[in-house]
Write a protein that holds these residues in place. Structure first.
Motif, mmCIF file in Angstrom:
data_model
loop_
_atom_site.group_PDB
_atom_site.id
_atom_site.type_symbol
_atom_site.label_atom_id
_atom_site.label_comp_id
_atom_site.label_asym_id
_atom_site.label_seq_id
_atom_site.Cartn_x
_atom_site.Cartn_y
_atom_site.Cartn_z
ATOM 1 N N UNK A 46 26.999 42.220 38.956
ATOM 2 C CA UNK A 46 27.158 42.741 40.316
ATOM 3 C C UNK A 46 27.379 44.257 40.295
ATOM 4 N N UNK A 47 28.169 44.729 39.334
ATOM 5 C CA UNK A 47 28.387 46.171 39.197
ATOM 6 C C UNK A 47 27.069 46.886 38.952
ATOM 7 N N UNK A 48 26.263 46.341 38.032
ATOM 8 C CA UNK A 48 24.981 46.970 37.710
ATOM 9 C C UNK A 48 24.052 46.969 38.917
ATOM 10 N N UNK A 49 24.017 45.864 39.652
ATOM 11 C CA UNK A 49 23.196 45.786 40.861
ATOM 12 C C UNK A 49 23.626 46.825 41.884
ATOM 13 N N UNK A 50 24.924 46.965 42.087
ATOM 14 C CA UNK A 50 25.439 47.942 43.049
ATOM 15 C C UNK A 50 25.160 49.367 42.590
ATOM 16 N N UNK A 51 25.288 49.601 41.284
ATOM 17 C CA UNK A 51 25.016 50.924 40.737
ATOM 18 C C UNK A 51 23.573 51.336 40.994
ATOM 19 N N UNK A 94 34.659 54.634 29.091
ATOM 20 C CA UNK A 94 33.574 54.345 28.152
ATOM 21 C C UNK A 94 32.927 52.984 28.419
ATOM 22 N N UNK A 95 33.745 52.009 28.815
ATOM 23 C CA UNK A 95 33.200 50.675 29.115
ATOM 24 C C UNK A 95 32.255 50.731 30.312
ATOM 25 N N UNK A 96 32.660 51.421 31.364
ATOM 26 C CA UNK A 96 31.810 51.524 32.554
ATOM 27 C C UNK A 96 30.519 52.263 32.222
ATOM 28 N N UNK A 97 30.617 53.329 31.446
ATOM 29 C CA UNK A 97 29.424 54.087 31.065
ATOM 30 C C UNK A 97 28.483 53.231 30.225
ATOM 31 N N UNK A 98 29.044 52.451 29.292
ATOM 32 C CA UNK A 98 28.217 51.584 28.455
ATOM 33 C C UNK A 98 27.520 50.508 29.277
ATOM 34 N N UNK A 99 28.212 49.950 30.250
ATOM 35 C CA UNK A 99 27.670 48.833 31.018
ATOM 36 C C UNK A 99 26.684 49.268 32.106
ATOM 37 N N UNK A 100 26.887 50.467 32.660
ATOM 38 C CA UNK A 100 26.019 50.913 33.764
ATOM 39 C C UNK A 100 24.981 51.944 33.338
ATOM 40 N N UNK A 101 25.228 52.611 32.219
ATOM 41 C CA UNK A 101 24.332 53.684 31.808
ATOM 42 C C UNK A 101 24.510 54.952 32.614
ATOM 43 N N UNK A 121 40.385 48.704 42.451
ATOM 44 C CA UNK A 121 40.605 47.377 41.851
ATOM 45 C C UNK A 121 39.342 46.542 41.649
ATOM 46 N N UNK A 122 38.207 46.934 42.194
ATOM 47 C CA UNK A 122 36.959 46.231 41.884
ATOM 48 C C UNK A 122 36.882 44.805 42.368
ATOM 49 N N UNK A 123 37.461 44.520 43.526
ATOM 50 C CA UNK A 123 37.414 43.147 44.042
ATOM 51 C C UNK A 123 35.998 42.749 44.433
ATOM 52 N N UNK A 124 35.697 41.459 44.269
ATOM 53 C CA UNK A 124 34.342 40.969 44.509
ATOM 54 C C UNK A 124 33.945 41.037 45.975
ATOM 55 N N UNK A 125 34.916 41.046 46.876
ATOM 56 C CA UNK A 125 34.543 41.109 48.287
ATOM 57 C C UNK A 125 33.912 42.452 48.654
ATOM 58 N N UNK A 126 33.998 43.446 47.745
ATOM 59 C CA UNK A 126 33.208 44.662 47.976
ATOM 60 C C UNK A 126 31.725 44.307 47.989
ATOM 61 N N UNK A 127 31.335 43.433 47.070
ATOM 62 C CA UNK A 127 29.923 43.057 46.925
ATOM 63 C C UNK A 127 29.416 42.253 48.122
ATOM 64 N N UNK A 128 30.200 41.271 48.570
ATOM 65 C CA UNK A 128 29.690 40.375 49.620
ATOM 66 C C UNK A 128 30.208 40.664 51.016
ATOM 67 N N UNK A 162 36.946 43.045 34.761
ATOM 68 C CA UNK A 162 35.521 42.999 35.075
ATOM 69 C C UNK A 162 34.816 42.381 33.870
ATOM 70 N N UNK A 163 34.278 41.183 34.040
ATOM 71 C CA UNK A 163 33.675 40.482 32.912
ATOM 72 C C UNK A 163 32.270 40.013 33.215
ATOM 73 N N UNK A 164 31.732 39.207 32.312
ATOM 74 C CA UNK A 164 30.413 38.625 32.553
ATOM 75 C C UNK A 164 30.489 37.567 33.653
ATOM 76 N N UNK A 165 31.654 36.995 33.821
ATOM 77 C CA UNK A 165 31.927 36.095 34.934
ATOM 78 C C UNK A 165 32.980 36.754 35.825
ATOM 79 N N UNK A 166 33.204 36.178 36.987
ATOM 80 C CA UNK A 166 34.156 36.766 37.933
ATOM 81 C C UNK A 166 35.584 36.405 37.550
ATOM 82 N N UNK A 167 36.303 37.385 37.000
ATOM 83 C CA UNK A 167 37.706 37.215 36.639
ATOM 84 C C UNK A 167 38.581 37.511 37.860
ATOM 85 N N UNK A 168 39.881 37.333 37.712
ATOM 86 C CA UNK A 168 40.782 37.574 38.841
ATOM 87 C C UNK A 168 41.844 38.609 38.483
#
Length: 216
Positions: free
Chosen positions: A144-149, A182-189, A98-105, A127-133
């Motif tokens: 945050x996804x890119x940083x974690x990647x 495809x979206x994840x691949x495009x955003x993270x490389x 589910x990609x919750x933000x508490x994974x990051x912090x 998963x957006x440019x801002x933190x969606x719910x």
């Protein structure tokens, strides 16, 4: 110690897994989490809860560390199962849905303390440019996804909108999975070669399972 939806992750995206016959001592434990949070849930049965407290999460990782488990990356699991590899009898994979933000912090700092990695499955519409719910809980944003990647966290598909897939037409199922990938691949490389099925997997629906295998 596999859940059916985690077997699906391996069985469908990694069809070569079928050719490996692991002994009981060689089985790989897959630990599945959603949210790492102290928030109290109002659920009928603990099975349906999605929150694991940071203290409990750290206690579980400490157990793995103290008992000399190797926490392996899901995307590299083929290397561990390769013929001739002296497979350890203490292997584990850690996953998050589910990609919750508490994974990051919350979760990631604890993982770092034990030098463990994880795979996070993203429903990309949330998963957006801002933190969606999603379901009232804040999700990761793409920064945050890119940083974690870049720090070694692996990301997989969890569909686009987190629907009940076997309630959809097969072309809608295909769009859900492929668009997310495809979206994840495009955003993270980074290539996406793992998929986590949302909700309970309908094992008894053989027609759907076969159709899903073709898509994946």
């Amino acid at each position: 110690k596999f859940r059916s939806d985690r077997v699906l992750t391996l069985y469908l995206f990694y069809p070569w897994v079928k050719s490996f016959h692991l002994s009981k001592a060689q089985q790989i434990s897959i630990l599945m989490y959603h949210s790492i949070s102290d928030h109290k849930e109002d659920v009928v049965h603990p099975y349906f809860g999605i929150n694991t407290s940071p203290a409990i999460f750290e206690k579980q990782l400490k157990f793995l560390y103290a008992n000399h488990y190797s926490v392996i990356d899901l995307k590299n699991i083929k290397n561990y199962l390769a013929p001739g590899n002296n497979l350890s009898n203490k292997l584990a994979v850690i996953t998050f849905d589910d990609g919750y933000r508490d994974f990051y912090n919350q979760a990631f700092p604890i993982l770092q303390r034990y030098n463990f990695t994880a795979t996070v499955f993203l429903p990309t519409s949330y998963i957006g440019n801002e933190n969606l719910k999603y379901q009232g809980k804040e999700c990761l944003n793409w920064s945050e996804v890119l940083s974690l990647s870049k720090k070694g966290i692996n990301f997989g598909s969890h569909t686009e909108t987190h629907p009940i897939l076997n309630a959809l037409k097969i072309d809608e199922v295909e769009k859900e999975i492929k668009t997310s990938k495809e979206t994840i691949e495009d955003m993270t490389g980074q290539p996406v070669d793992s998929f986590s099925y949302p909700f309970k997997f309908p094992e008894a629906d053989r027609q759907f399972v076969n159709s899903l295998r073709v898509i994946l």
